[in-house]
Design a protein around this motif. Structure first.
Motif, short mmCIF file in Angstrom:
data_model
loop_
_atom_site.label_atom_id
_atom_site.label_comp_id
_atom_site.label_asym_id
_atom_site.label_seq_id
_atom_site.Cartn_x
_atom_site.Cartn_y
_atom_site.Cartn_z
N LEU A 149 36.74 56.20 23.79
CA LEU A 149 35.80 56.62 22.74
C LEU A 149 35.61 58.13 22.70
O LEU A 149 35.10 58.66 21.71
CB LEU A 149 34.44 55.95 22.95
N LEU A 150 35.99 58.83 23.78
CA LEU A 150 35.73 60.28 23.84
C LEU A 150 36.40 60.99 22.67
O LEU A 150 35.79 61.82 21.99
CB LEU A 150 36.22 60.84 25.17
N TYR A 151 37.68 60.69 22.43
CA TYR A 151 38.42 61.33 21.35
C TYR A 151 37.81 60.98 19.99
O TYR A 151 37.70 61.83 19.10
CB TYR A 151 39.88 60.88 21.40
N LEU A 152 37.38 59.73 19.85
CA LEU A 152 36.86 59.26 18.57
C LEU A 152 35.45 59.75 18.30
O LEU A 152 34.97 59.65 17.17
CB LEU A 152 36.89 57.73 18.54
N THR A 153 34.77 60.26 19.32
CA THR A 153 33.41 60.78 19.14
C THR A 153 33.34 62.28 19.41
O THR A 153 32.24 62.83 19.49
CB THR A 153 32.43 60.04 20.08
N HIS A 154 34.50 62.91 19.56
CA HIS A 154 34.60 64.36 19.73
C HIS A 154 33.86 64.85 20.98
O HIS A 154 33.18 65.87 20.98
CB HIS A 154 34.05 65.09 18.50
N ARG A 155 34.04 64.10 22.06
CA ARG A 155 33.45 64.49 23.34
C ARG A 155 34.57 64.66 24.36
O ARG A 155 35.68 64.15 24.18
CB ARG A 155 32.44 63.44 23.82
N GLN A 156 34.26 65.34 25.46
CA GLN A 156 35.26 65.63 26.47
C GLN A 156 35.14 64.72 27.69
O GLN A 156 36.13 64.37 28.31
CB GLN A 156 35.16 67.09 26.92
N THR A 157 33.91 64.35 28.04
CA THR A 157 33.74 63.53 29.24
C THR A 157 32.41 62.79 29.19
O THR A 157 31.52 63.12 28.41
CB THR A 157 33.79 64.40 30.51
N ALA A 158 32.30 61.78 30.04
CA ALA A 158 31.04 61.08 30.31
C ALA A 158 31.19 60.56 31.73
O ALA A 158 32.17 59.87 32.04
CB ALA A 158 30.81 59.93 29.33
N GLY A 159 30.27 60.92 32.61
CA GLY A 159 30.44 60.54 34.01
C GLY A 159 29.17 60.08 34.66
O GLY A 159 28.09 60.62 34.40
#
Length: 590
Positions: free
Chosen positions: A221-231
């Motif tokens: 989902l990172l690419y589809l929501t324009h984010r780089q990471t979630a940790g």
């Protein structure tokens, strides 16, 4: 170069009569012929001495192999060949081979082919090199040099080492290309249905397991929501089941080996992150990480870019790049581990890896289903994930390639739920990261891939956010930390390490380890820090970063030109000092 036998024909094992080939040429035979066993052959001819006719000869080069297409990346670089080959034991396999492996004698190409089962004649290795060098297929496909999302002309595709997931025929237009043919972290066992029955269903009622699986699904989902990471980082006592939660998350994409440990250098983790881009990096036991390096490693994982390095010939080599979710575990928080090396986590690191308490009713679990205790439940899950894994992640992507909703907008919408409410900017970043994780789990339910209750994944994410905010979630921004450090330094040392600018040094107490002077006026007291004193007061932040925060807060009340300092005459000498007056407020500004 041609095929004398249809690749799909099995043959009955008896030698078949092949037509006389053109010479010189290469041909592939899938069954035994008058030339010998199945394989790639070179049909040549030599001219004997005298006026005799050329003498034909046939050399078995290797087991069956063919070239399906030429490859290159979107920039027209990284050219290669898409090879298809049949080892003596096992099915047909494919490998997009970089052409650079043909440099020199082609030994690297042969090593990889042999590693995957291709048999090569000791007398034919030069001929194999010649065959590959001469391959000029009409078909061309895009070579993806990293795993994950790639944008094509007619849509997006998700590339994995041995499969490409896209709509319609788009999957045939792009393939994964790597120097290492057998590299594949995405192993499978069982089926998606068996995983749902034996693993996924046991996650229900266990918020930490739901959170872990949702984190594993958040990577795409990172690419589809324009984010780089979630940790997130699960913190709990030894042997409480948090490692089992990581293994359950790993089963979304692969087998038990999909889970790594923190016992690696930052450079090594960069390579792993790049190999798992757009999926999840699962790291167990933060205590095994180098306390000196881990802060930089967390930053790098969140930024998605590795260090620039030189190639073997000294030229600049493209750094690793990735987008990845991170799921970690350990007995200590990131801050506690860094403190061992005298380090202090910065705000950006704290929100890239959120400390989530892993203490539940039964270790890391709440609902044991049909098991008797937490240990039995953990052991049962470990056994099940070893037999059922690797299917949920690809199935999730198969639905995402057709997803047309604005998922970034969905994350923002969920982040506004009352359970994520906060007025603090850093907590807002954490809320969005956990909302993204919750959305991943909710989409899996919506797509019919999970048997959880609707809302269960988002509830687990909200519960995690509130636990984080109650503990590490109150971490201050870097600006706040700087202001707090300087304010605290003045409170502790304002009388002992400062003196008035008008004081007569011959009739005043000696100031030891001077940090500066003070000056009173109608607006209050201004502290005139020398460089050494201010550096100490900043508590680990460098002078440039510290003065930026002080200026933004309005604490620097006098300056010269482009400098944040001012020259002041004290006791006959001109000194460059920092004129700082803390704001009189009960709350230090952000």
């Amino acid at each position: 170069m041609g095929h004398e036998v249809d690749p799909e024909e099995e043959g009955d094992g008896k030698p078949e009569k092949a037509k006389e080939p053109r010479r010189p040429s290469f041909s592939v035979y899938l069954t035994a012929t008058q030339f010998g066993p199945p394989g790639l052959y070179h049909h040549g001819q030599r001219q004997p001495k005298g006026d005799s006719d050329p003498e034909p000869f046939d050399v078995w080069v290797c087991s069956p192999i063919e070239c399906l297409a030429a490859t290159h990346d979107e920039r027209g670089d990284n050219h290669g060949l898409l090879l298809r080959f049949k080892p003596p034991y096992g099915p047909w396999r494919e490998w997009a081979m970089p052409l650079e492996l043909l440099s020199g004698s082609g030994e690297e190409m042969r090593r990889e082919l042999m590693r995957m089962g291709v048999r090569i004649s000791p007398d034919g290795f030069k001929l194999l090199h010649r065959w590959a060098s001469q391959c000029l297929p009409d078909e061309r496909v895009i070579a993806a040099t990293r795993v994950g999302w790639h944008q094509l002309e007619e849509g997006r595709a998700f590339v994995m080492p041995r499969r490409t997931l896209a709509q319609g025929t788009q999957a045939n237009r792009i393939t994964f290309q790597s120097e290492h043919a057998g590299q594949n972290d995405y192993a499978t066992a069982g089926t998606l249905a068996s995983w749902r029955q034996h693993v996924g269903s046991l996650c229900s009622g266990n918020p930490l397991l739901v959170l872990a699986v949702s984190t594993a699904l958040a990577g795409p989902l990172l690419y589809l929501t324009h984010r780089q990471t979630a940790g997130i980082h699960l913190v709990g006592d030894s042997s409480n089941g948090k490692t089992t939660a990581l293994e359950v998350a790993a089963s979304v994409w692969g087998g038990p080996d999909f889970k790594r440990t923190w016992r690696a250098t930052g450079n090594g983790l960069e390579g792993v992150a790049a190999a798992l881009s757009d999926t999840v990096l699962i790291l167990d036991e933060i205590g095994e990480a180098d306390a000196q390096q881990i802060g930089g490693t967390v930053y790098a994982l969140g930024n998605g870019t590795g260090k620039a390095r030189a190639s073997r010939n000294g030229a600049a080599r493209r750094p690793h790049r990735w987008r990845i979710a991170v799921l970690s575990s350990g007995e200590r928080t990131l801050a506690a581990h860094m403190s061992e090396a005298g380090k202090r986590p910065k705000a950006g690191q704290a929100v890239r890896l959120l400390d989530i308490p892993a203490k539940r009713r039964h270790g890391a679990f709440d609902h044991l289903h049909h098991l008797t205790d937490g240990r039995a439940f953990a052991d049962h899950l470990k056994s099940e994930v070893a037999r059922h894994h690797g299917h949920l992640g690809p199935a999730f992507i198969e639905r995402l390639v057709r997803e047309e909703r604005d998922l970034g907008g969905e994350v923002d919408r969920f982040a506004r739920l009352p359970g994520f409410a906060t007025s603090h900017p850093l907590q807002g970043r954490a809320a969005k990261a956990l909302a993204l994780i919750g959305l991943a789990g909710e989409l899996a339910v919506e797509y019919g891939l999970m048997d959880w209750q609707q809302g269960e994944a988002m509830s687990a994410a909200i519960e995690a956010f509130q636990a984080w905010a109650a503990g590490q979630g109150g971490i201050r921004s870097e600006h706040e930390q700087i202001l707090t450090n300087v304010d605290g330094f003045i409170e502790r040392h304002g009388d002992a390490r400062f003196s008035g600018v008008e004081a007569d040094p011959t009739h005043s107490p000696t100031v030891h380890n001077r940090a500066g002077w003070w000056r009173d006026d109608a607006q209050g007291r201004t502290y005139l820090f020398n460089g050494e004193g201010l550096t100490e007061a900043l508590g680990g932040f460098d002078l440039k970063r510290g003065t930026e925060a002080l200026e933004a807060a309005g604490w620097i009340v006098e300056r010269e030109d482009n400098a944040r300092s001012v020259r002041i005459r004290i006791n006959g000498s001109r000194r460059r000092l920092y004129a700082i007056r803390p704001a009189e407020s009960e709350e230090i500004p952000a």
